[in-house]
Design an enzyme around this catalytic site. Structure first.
Site, PDB file in Angstrom:
ATOM      1  N   CYS A 108      -7.206  -2.765  -1.809  1.00 33.46           N
ATOM      2  CA  CYS A 108      -6.608  -1.624  -2.595  1.00 33.46           C
ATOM      3  C   CYS A 108      -6.987  -1.546  -3.921  1.00 33.46           C
ATOM      4  O   CYS A 108      -7.702  -0.572  -4.745  1.00 33.46           O
ATOM      5  CB  CYS A 108      -5.171  -1.384  -2.371  1.00 33.46           C
ATOM      6  SG  CYS A 108      -4.258  -2.971  -3.430  1.00 33.46           S
ATOM      7  N   HIS A 162       0.579  -2.482  -4.500  1.00 35.30           N
ATOM      8  CA  HIS A 162      -0.469  -1.492  -4.103  1.00 35.30           C
ATOM      9  C   HIS A 162      -0.746  -0.529  -5.089  1.00 35.30           C
ATOM     10  O   HIS A 162       0.218  -0.113  -5.545  1.00 35.30           O
ATOM     11  CB  HIS A 162       0.084  -1.120  -2.719  1.00 35.30           C
ATOM     12  CG  HIS A 162      -1.066  -0.155  -1.794  1.00 35.30           C
ATOM     13  ND1 HIS A 162      -2.065  -0.942  -1.162  1.00 35.30           N
ATOM     14  CD2 HIS A 162      -1.376   0.943  -1.526  1.00 35.30           C
ATOM     15  CE1 HIS A 162      -2.865  -0.055  -0.493  1.00 35.30           C
ATOM     16  NE2 HIS A 162      -2.311   1.167  -0.751  1.00 35.30           N
ATOM     17  N   HIS A 174      -6.841   5.795  -0.909  1.00 34.22           N
ATOM     18  CA  HIS A 174      -6.640   4.364  -1.111  1.00 34.22           C
ATOM     19  C   HIS A 174      -7.187   3.610   0.055  1.00 34.22           C
ATOM     20  O   HIS A 174      -7.477   3.995   1.259  1.00 34.22           O
ATOM     21  CB  HIS A 174      -5.155   3.936  -1.299  1.00 34.22           C
ATOM     22  CG  HIS A 174      -4.376   3.948   0.086  1.00 34.22           C
ATOM     23  ND1 HIS A 174      -3.374   3.068   0.577  1.00 34.22           N
ATOM     24  CD2 HIS A 174      -4.517   5.037   0.971  1.00 34.22           C
ATOM     25  CE1 HIS A 174      -2.754   3.557   1.608  1.00 34.22           C
ATOM     26  NE2 HIS A 174      -3.466   4.813   1.946  1.00 34.22           N
TER      27      HIS A 174
END
Length: 220
Positions: A108, A162, A174
């Protein structure tokens, strides 16, 4: 310019209509000097447009504290557009823990770091939580999100574990998890809505040159 002066009136009328359509689509932060364009002055002389009155002194805008200048607004818009397009170009690239390139894949924070560096030349720290605290990024409320903002989530029972990039219309892009690829998600879905922990925006007046690249990979 002689050819334009000698052109039939119906041709000039068509040109005026085209220019009006073009001017209607110009962003609100267009250059104010456009009003002195010689073509517009010529059309005004022919009675096809209102007199731009170039000789009159332009009215000075009221000064407002902290209001961005038109040039800065355009710069911010262009930067956001370039960033979101760069992010969307990577949709389909596989997830890889610790990955930082299209060849190896992304995790990420490797994804967001790559997009910011290649599109804006801004170097973010390596981990998602470090990106949330990076110099040159400012906190943004969810209701104020704009395309290009970083959005953070708690996916590992850890704040800012994240990160993705907001692209508008309540969606973000993402690199999700092993076995998946870079993709877009709807932030209104319950999973993401209850895990949203904040957002950050690159300050147009501040650089991220001081951000330190850490070798450790992001959480997920």
């Amino acid at each position: 310019m002689r050819t334009l002066l000698a052109a039939p009136r119906h041709a000039l009328t068509g040109l005026a209509a085209a220019l009006v359509l073009c001017l209607a689509s110009v962003p609100a932060f267009a250059n104010p000097d456009d009003a002195a364009d010689p073509v517009l002055q010529l059309l005004a002389e022919k009675g096809l447009l209102a007199d731009p009155s170039p000789a009159s002194e332009p009215t000075k805008p009221t000064e407002t504290t902290g209001a961005p200048k038109p040039g800065l607004l355009r710069q911010m818009h262009d930067r956001a557009s370039e960033l979101t397009m760069a992010a969307m170009d990577l949709v389909g690239v596989r997830y890889r823990r610790g990955g930082t390139s299209t060849e190896t894949g992304f995790d990420c924070s490797g994804f967001t770091r790559h997009v910011f560096e290649t599109s804006l030349g801004l170097v973010l720290p390596r981990r998602a939580d470090e990106q949330a605290a990076a110099p040159g990024l400012v906190a943004v409320k969810r209701e104020d999100l704009r395309p290009g903002d970083l959005v953070f989530f708690n996916t590992l029972k850890r704040t800012f574990s994240h990160v993705g990039i907001y692209i508008g219309d309540n969606r973000f892009v993402h690199s999700p998890k092993p076995g998946k690829s870079v993709r877009t998600e709807d932030m209104s879905f319950a999973y993401w809505a209850k895990r949203f922990t904040g957002a950050r925006r690159a300050d147009a007046t501040a650089g991220l040159d001081s951000a330190i690249a850490a070798p450790t990979p992001a959480g997920d």
